[in-house]
Design a protein around this motif. Structure first.
Motif, mmCIF file in Angstrom:
data_model
loop_
_atom_site.group_PDB
_atom_site.id
_atom_site.type_symbol
_atom_site.label_atom_id
_atom_site.label_comp_id
_atom_site.label_asym_id
_atom_site.label_seq_id
_atom_site.Cartn_x
_atom_site.Cartn_y
_atom_site.Cartn_z
ATOM 1 N N LEU A 33 53.615 33.101 47.407
ATOM 2 C CA LEU A 33 53.793 32.861 45.971
ATOM 3 C C LEU A 33 54.210 31.405 45.770
ATOM 4 C CD1 LEU A 33 55.820 36.106 45.178
ATOM 5 C CD2 LEU A 33 53.336 35.761 45.043
ATOM 6 N N HIS A 38 52.382 31.118 40.745
ATOM 7 C CA HIS A 38 52.998 32.447 40.682
ATOM 8 C C HIS A 38 54.397 32.437 40.080
ATOM 9 C CE1 HIS A 38 50.132 32.587 44.133
ATOM 10 N NE2 HIS A 38 49.730 33.627 43.447
ATOM 11 N N ARG A 54 49.902 36.868 37.445
ATOM 12 C CA ARG A 54 49.388 36.104 38.585
ATOM 13 C C ARG A 54 49.726 36.787 39.909
ATOM 14 N NH1 ARG A 54 49.211 30.494 36.772
ATOM 15 N NH2 ARG A 54 47.893 30.575 34.931
ATOM 16 N N GLU A 57 47.511 39.869 40.287
ATOM 17 C CA GLU A 57 46.174 39.418 40.678
ATOM 18 C C GLU A 57 46.132 39.090 42.169
ATOM 19 O OE1 GLU A 57 43.729 35.411 39.741
ATOM 20 O OE2 GLU A 57 44.389 36.527 37.980
ATOM 21 N N GLU A 58 47.158 38.429 42.663
ATOM 22 C CA GLU A 58 47.235 38.069 44.085
ATOM 23 C C GLU A 58 47.329 39.320 44.962
ATOM 24 O OE1 GLU A 58 47.004 35.479 47.122
ATOM 25 O OE2 GLU A 58 47.158 34.765 45.056
ATOM 26 N N ASN A 61 43.959 41.032 45.179
ATOM 27 C CA ASN A 61 42.876 40.195 45.687
ATOM 28 C C ASN A 61 42.193 40.904 46.858
ATOM 29 O OD1 ASN A 61 41.177 38.064 46.120
ATOM 30 N ND2 ASN A 61 42.726 36.754 47.051
#
Length: 71
Positions: A33, A38, A54, A57-58, A61
């Motif tokens: 992060l 992030h 964010r 989303e990470e 992924n």
């Protein structure tokens, strides 16, 4: 278009993702992060606010909806 973000403290993020706050501070921050992506330090201070959208989303992924439905 203005995007609204959800800002979380380390403790709040800890309860959402089920990781200890210490793990977030010592292992995830600045390794997974990143500041400006992030999390932010509002007004140039010491306090850190994580951007939930964010981080989510990470975490997702490489995960597709089909994979999630099969489990």
């Amino acid at each position: 278009m203005i995007m609204a973000y959800t800002y979380l403290t380390t403790e709040e993020l800890s309860s959402v993702i089920k990781y200890d706050a210490r793990v977030i501070r010592e292992q995830l921050k600045d390794n997974v992060l990143f500041e400006g992506v992030h999390y932010i330090r509002p007004f140039g201070g010491r306090k850190i606010l994580f951007i939930w959208e964010r981080i989510e989303e990470e975490m997702l992924n490489g995960v597709c909806i089909e994979t999630m439905l099969l489990k």
